[in-house]
Design an enzyme around this catalytic site. Structure first.
Site, PDB file in Angstrom:
ATOM      1  N   CYS A 274       0.627  -1.238  -0.009  1.00 39.37           N
ATOM      2  CA  CYS A 274      -0.040  -0.053   0.006  1.00 39.37           C
ATOM      3  C   CYS A 274       0.557   1.377  -0.021  1.00 39.37           C
ATOM      4  O   CYS A 274       0.349   2.142  -0.575  1.00 39.37           O
ATOM      5  CB  CYS A 274      -0.849  -0.094   1.263  1.00 39.37           C
ATOM      6  SG  CYS A 274      -2.146  -1.381   0.945  1.00 39.37           S
ATOM      7  N   LYS A 277       1.796   2.532  -3.611  1.00 40.63           N
ATOM      8  CA  LYS A 277       0.572   2.458  -4.531  1.00 40.63           C
ATOM      9  C   LYS A 277      -0.141   3.962  -3.869  1.00 40.63           C
ATOM     10  O   LYS A 277      -0.608   4.677  -4.504  1.00 40.63           O
ATOM     11  CB  LYS A 277      -0.362   1.404  -4.298  1.00 40.63           C
ATOM     12  CG  LYS A 277      -1.660   1.345  -4.431  1.00 40.63           C
ATOM     13  CD  LYS A 277      -2.368   0.159  -4.267  1.00 40.63           C
ATOM     14  CE  LYS A 277      -2.845  -0.041  -2.972  1.00 40.63           C
ATOM     15  NZ  LYS A 277      -4.175   0.457  -2.187  1.00 40.63           N
TER      16      LYS A 277
HETATM   17  P1  NAD Z   1      -5.839  -8.591  -1.907  1.00 39.85           P
HETATM   18  O1  NAD Z   1      -5.274  -9.010  -3.149  1.00 39.85           O
HETATM   19  O2  NAD Z   1      -5.456  -9.415  -0.770  1.00 39.85           O
HETATM   20  O3  NAD Z   1      -7.554  -8.982  -2.127  1.00 39.85           O
HETATM   21  C1  NAD Z   1      -8.283  -8.792  -2.728  1.00 39.85           C
HETATM   22  C2  NAD Z   1      -9.239  -9.724  -3.290  1.00 39.85           C
HETATM   23  O4  NAD Z   1     -10.200  -9.243  -4.019  1.00 39.85           O
HETATM   24  C3  NAD Z   1      -8.594 -10.760  -3.951  1.00 39.85           C
HETATM   25  O5  NAD Z   1      -8.717 -12.126  -3.245  1.00 39.85           O
HETATM   26  C4  NAD Z   1      -9.433 -10.654  -5.362  1.00 39.85           C
HETATM   27  O6  NAD Z   1      -9.713 -12.126  -5.911  1.00 39.85           O
HETATM   28  C5  NAD Z   1     -10.661 -10.158  -4.979  1.00 39.85           C
HETATM   29  N1  NAD Z   1     -11.583  -9.532  -6.084  1.00 39.85           N
HETATM   30  C6  NAD Z   1     -10.968  -8.844  -6.952  1.00 39.85           C
HETATM   31  N2  NAD Z   1     -12.143  -8.555  -7.898  1.00 39.85           N
HETATM   32  C7  NAD Z   1     -13.038  -9.190  -7.604  1.00 39.85           C
HETATM   33  C8  NAD Z   1     -14.455  -9.161  -7.855  1.00 39.85           C
HETATM   34  N3  NAD Z   1     -14.988  -8.325  -8.966  1.00 39.85           N
HETATM   35  N4  NAD Z   1     -15.377  -9.851  -7.265  1.00 39.85           N
HETATM   36  C9  NAD Z   1     -14.995 -10.474  -5.958  1.00 39.85           C
HETATM   37  N5  NAD Z   1     -13.653 -10.350  -5.511  1.00 39.85           N
HETATM   38  C10 NAD Z   1     -12.772  -9.701  -6.407  1.00 39.85           C
HETATM   39  O7  NAD Z   1      -5.814  -7.055  -1.505  1.00 39.85           O
HETATM   40  P2  NAD Z   1      -5.728  -6.568  -0.024  1.00 39.85           P
HETATM   41  O8  NAD Z   1      -4.472  -6.477   0.463  1.00 39.85           O
HETATM   42  O9  NAD Z   1      -6.793  -7.176   0.690  1.00 39.85           O
HETATM   43  O10 NAD Z   1      -6.152  -5.167  -0.303  1.00 39.85           O
HETATM   44  C11 NAD Z   1      -7.689  -4.761  -0.528  1.00 39.85           C
HETATM   45  C12 NAD Z   1      -7.749  -2.997  -0.456  1.00 39.85           C
HETATM   46  O11 NAD Z   1      -7.627  -2.787   0.870  1.00 39.85           O
HETATM   47  C13 NAD Z   1      -6.750  -2.480  -1.251  1.00 39.85           C
HETATM   48  O12 NAD Z   1      -7.216  -1.303  -1.904  1.00 39.85           O
HETATM   49  C14 NAD Z   1      -5.738  -1.996  -0.280  1.00 39.85           C
HETATM   50  O13 NAD Z   1      -5.162  -0.631  -0.494  1.00 39.85           O
HETATM   51  C15 NAD Z   1      -6.648  -1.649   0.978  1.00 39.85           C
HETATM   52  N6  NAD Z   1      -5.930  -1.969   2.228  1.00 39.85           N
HETATM   53  C16 NAD Z   1      -5.153  -3.117   2.509  1.00 39.85           C
HETATM   54  C17 NAD Z   1      -4.525  -3.209   3.652  1.00 39.85           C
HETATM   55  C18 NAD Z   1      -3.297  -4.373   3.773  1.00 39.85           C
HETATM   56  O14 NAD Z   1      -2.723  -4.328   4.881  1.00 39.85           O
HETATM   57  N7  NAD Z   1      -3.185  -5.360   2.824  1.00 39.85           N
HETATM   58  C19 NAD Z   1      -4.793  -2.130   4.642  1.00 39.85           C
HETATM   59  C20 NAD Z   1      -5.434  -1.314   4.512  1.00 39.85           C
HETATM   60  C21 NAD Z   1      -5.994  -1.191   3.076  1.00 39.85           C
HETATM   61  C1  UGA Z   2       0.625   0.252   6.607  1.00 41.34           C
HETATM   62  C2  UGA Z   2       0.089   1.107   7.632  1.00 41.34           C
HETATM   63  O1  UGA Z   2       0.710   1.000   8.713  1.00 41.34           O
HETATM   64  C3  UGA Z   2      -1.442   0.906   7.819  1.00 41.34           C
HETATM   65  O2  UGA Z   2      -2.241   1.701   8.810  1.00 41.34           O
HETATM   66  C4  UGA Z   2      -2.257   0.787   6.657  1.00 41.34           C
HETATM   67  O3  UGA Z   2      -3.512   0.303   7.033  1.00 41.34           O
HETATM   68  C5  UGA Z   2      -1.575   0.035   5.663  1.00 41.34           C
HETATM   69  O4  UGA Z   2      -0.317   0.185   5.458  1.00 41.34           O
HETATM   70  C6  UGA Z   2      -2.367  -0.311   4.181  1.00 41.34           C
HETATM   71  O5  UGA Z   2      -2.987   0.795   3.933  1.00 41.34           O
HETATM   72  O6  UGA Z   2      -1.990  -1.307   3.812  1.00 41.34           O
HETATM   73  P1  UGA Z   2       1.643  -2.259   6.487  1.00 41.34           P
HETATM   74  O7  UGA Z   2       2.112  -1.743   5.210  1.00 41.34           O
HETATM   75  O8  UGA Z   2       0.912  -3.563   6.782  1.00 41.34           O
HETATM   76  O9  UGA Z   2       0.944  -1.033   7.132  1.00 41.34           O
HETATM   77  O10 UGA Z   2       3.036  -2.112   7.698  1.00 41.34           O
HETATM   78  P2  UGA Z   2       3.880  -1.108   8.246  1.00 41.34           P
HETATM   79  O11 UGA Z   2       4.088  -1.603   9.453  1.00 41.34           O
HETATM   80  O12 UGA Z   2       3.226   0.301   8.151  1.00 41.34           O
HETATM   81  O13 UGA Z   2       5.194  -0.938   7.447  1.00 41.34           O
HETATM   82  C7  UGA Z   2       5.408  -0.675   6.351  1.00 41.34           C
HETATM   83  C8  UGA Z   2       7.013  -0.820   5.778  1.00 41.34           C
HETATM   84  O14 UGA Z   2       7.620   0.298   6.439  1.00 41.34           O
HETATM   85  C9  UGA Z   2       7.421  -2.169   6.132  1.00 41.34           C
HETATM   86  O15 UGA Z   2       8.255  -2.398   5.160  1.00 41.34           O
HETATM   87  C10 UGA Z   2       8.262  -1.814   7.417  1.00 41.34           C
HETATM   88  O16 UGA Z   2       9.259  -2.674   7.767  1.00 41.34           O
HETATM   89  C11 UGA Z   2       8.601  -0.310   7.059  1.00 41.34           C
HETATM   90  N1  UGA Z   2       8.946   0.521   8.372  1.00 41.34           N
HETATM   91  C12 UGA Z   2       7.999   0.826   9.170  1.00 41.34           C
HETATM   92  C13 UGA Z   2      10.333   0.853   8.509  1.00 41.34           C
HETATM   93  O17 UGA Z   2      11.153   0.677   7.830  1.00 41.34           O
HETATM   94  N2  UGA Z   2      10.400   1.705   9.659  1.00 41.34           N
HETATM   95  C14 UGA Z   2       9.520   1.992  10.555  1.00 41.34           C
HETATM   96  O18 UGA Z   2       9.766   2.767  11.446  1.00 41.34           O
HETATM   97  C15 UGA Z   2       8.101   1.466  10.412  1.00 41.34           C
END
Ligand code: NAD
Ligand code: UGA
Length: 454
Positions: A274, A277
């Site tokens: 994330c 992106k």
């Molecule tokens: P992911 O790729 O792990 O999961 C997304 C799922 O959606 C996949 O399993 C895919 O098959 C499914 N999908 C796609 N199109 C579909 C459709 N038309 N119908 C049904 N299923 C469908 O992604 P993720 O990491 O869970 O991230 C999802 C969103 O959440 C992203 O926008 C990301 O930015 C946000 N987000 C992720 C995190 C994180 O820690 N991964 C944290 C906060 C926010």
């Molecule tokens: C991050 C945010 O912390 C979440 O709040 C958010 O929901 C998420 O992105 C998302 O939108 O996907 P995540 O990417 O899972 O979570 O993990 P983080 O703990 O934030 O670490 C991100 C990266 O930064 C890792 O590669 C970590 O090693 C690095 N990092 C983090 C550092 O190098 N130094 C730090 O002090 C902290």
């Protein structure tokens, strides 16, 4: 409107979030659906070998699966059955056309919105759980409500959990954010979603805003966190040049409560699906609105991050007498951070490729991420003589010239480093890019030691 919930998207966000919502709302039926059958099968697997690794997640799923949490590929049936629809599908960076390399690719989101519209047999509340560009809710509302039989209200409820601590973050969030239209219908919809979280989150931590503020807050929060990592990494380079110690600098800076101590750990740069992106998305938004200086400012966060991995390889190169060809390097850790098997945008991936370019004999070890590492590097693995994967860190280090520690898995600080030293070629080098090993103890054993920012 019934209380049943469906979440479309059973990934890192959909799975854990819905498992916790189901646990805390035993009176609601929660269905998680996905087009990916393998993923759904894994969520339903008899031995609970779930598709993602998160500490504590298996226990929650064990408690609620089959009680009020269900995983299915029947999207149509679930949309018909539930009036509250969370959408947590992926929103990767767009790789073509306008905004390529920066904007969000919203095709999965739009496809989902159209599915919801086709299948609905009544009014629906659609909740954005994915991270989306500002004003997506408005676009989705137009698609959904255009010549529609039923009324669709779109809310934004971005997720702030971090991987590796997802269950804890969900159970004890700093805040939950719900954004919605500020009219009578929108405010009533916000109240519906507040009720779901209020079963375990104190009400003062449930913050409500208009829908655009919610969308922008999520991007801004990730950009601020990423910016802190790039800022401390920029200071780390200066520490190496001047004799300062980045961990000392961070400790003292962090003692100022205005700065705070979190996210000041220098390292190999941020990875994960994330940060990059979402910062790119913010850059694109700034550009779209003519805010070019702001766009440039945020681009710098990404540029600094990419530079960090190049710097690591340059320092390794220099420390190994300016030639890496045919030397054996054991790469400790491929996950983008500890306690996850996720390797999306992992700094290890870029470093592995840079080392492969130098004809290094690379062995990668990681306790959880090797299946993903194998997939990510499939194009450079060749006959396996230059790139191998090894679960056991001792075996990975056997005969190596250097160990490059990239992920801060706790197990690495608990290894028998004397034994590792004994099995390596001399001079034996450890480059600890996470500053998580005992530098003095390593030196006493005989290692040459490199760190970030020291
Ligand atoms: P992911 O790729 O792990 O999961 C997304 C799922 O959606 C996949 O399993 C895919 O098959 C499914 N999908 C796609 N199109 C579909 C459709 N038309 N119908 C049904 N299923 C469908 O992604 P993720 O990491 O869970 O991230 C999802 C969103 O959440 C992203 O926008 C990301 O930015 C946000 N987000 C992720 C995190 C994180 O820690 N991964 C944290 C906060 C926010
Ligand atoms: C991050 C945010 O912390 C979440 O709040 C958010 O929901 C998420 O992105 C998302 O939108 O996907 P995540 O990417 O899972 O979570 O993990 P983080 O703990 O934030 O670490 C991100 C990266 O930064 C890792 O590669 C970590 O090693 C690095 N990092 C983090 C550092 O190098 N130094 C730090 O002090 C902290």
């Amino acid at each position: 409107m019934n209380k049943n919930i469906v979440c479309i998207g059973a990934g890192y966000i959909g799975g854990p979030t819905m498992a916790v919502i189901a646990k805390m709302n035993p009176d609601r039926k929660v269905i998680v659906v996905d087009i990916n059958k393998d993923r759904i099968d894994a969520w339903n697997s008899g031995d609970f070998s779930l598709p993602i690794y998160e500490p504590g997640l298996v226990d929650v799923v064990r408690e609620v699966r089959g009680r009020n949490l269900f995983f299915s590929t029947d999207i149509e049936g679930a949309v018909k059955e539930c009036d509250i629809i969370f959408v947590g599908v992926n929103t990767p960076t767009k790789m073509f056309g306008r905004g390529a390399g920066r904007a969000s690719d919203l095709q999965f989101w739009e496809a989902t919105a159209r599915e919801i519209k086709n299948y609905a047999e009544g009014d629906k509340l659609v909740v954005e759980k994915s991270t989306l560009p500002v004003r997506t809710a408005a676009a989705m509302e137009s698609i959904l409500n255009d010549h529609a039989k039923y009324r669709f209200t779109v809310l934004s409820n971005p997720e702030f959990l971090a991987e590796g601590t997802a269950v804890k973050d969900l159970l004890e969030p700093d805040r939950v954010l719900i954004g919605g239209p500020q009219d009578e219908v929108g405010l009533a919809a916000i109240r519906e979603i507040v009720e779901i979280y209020a079963t375990w989150v104190p009400r003062e931590r449930i913050l409500t805003t208009n829908v655009w503020s919610a969308e922008l807050t999520k991007l801004a929060a990730n950009a601020f966190l990423a910016q802190r990592v790039s800022s401390i990494n920029a200071i780390a380079g200066l520490c190496e040049a001047t004799g300062a110690d980045v961990d000392e600098v961070a400790r003292v800076m962090g003692a100022d409560h205005r700065i705070g101590s979190k996210f000041l750990k220098a390292g190999p740069g941020f990875g994960g699906s994330c940060f990059k992106k979402d910062v790119l998305n913010l850059v694109y938004l700034c550009e779209s609105f003519g805010l070019h200086t702001a766009a440039e400012y945020w681009s710098g966060v990404i540029k600094m991050n990419e530079h960090q991995q190049e710097r690591i390889v340059s320092r390794l190169f220099k420390a190994m007498f300016n030639t890496l060809a045919n030397k054996k390097v054991a790469l400790f850790g491929f996950a983008f951070k500890a306690d996850t098997g996720d390797t999306r945008e992992t700094p290890s991936g870029k470093v592995a490729r840079l080392l492969a370019d130098e004809h290094v004999r690379l062995v990668i070890t990681d306790p959880k991420a090797l299946p993903n590492a194998r997939k990510d590097l499939a194009d450079i693995v060749g006959d396996g003589s230059r790139l191998a994967f090894e679960e056991d860190p001792y075996k990975a280090a056997d005969g190596a010239d250097a160990i490059l520690l990239m992920t801060d898995w706790r197990l690495y600080s608990e290894l028998d480093w004397g034994r590792i030293y004994g099995s390596m070629r001399k001079p034996a080098l450890v480059f600890d890019t996470r500053n998580c090993l005992d530098r003095r103890a390593l030196k006493e054993i005989g290692f040459k030691v490199l760190n970030i920012g020291k």
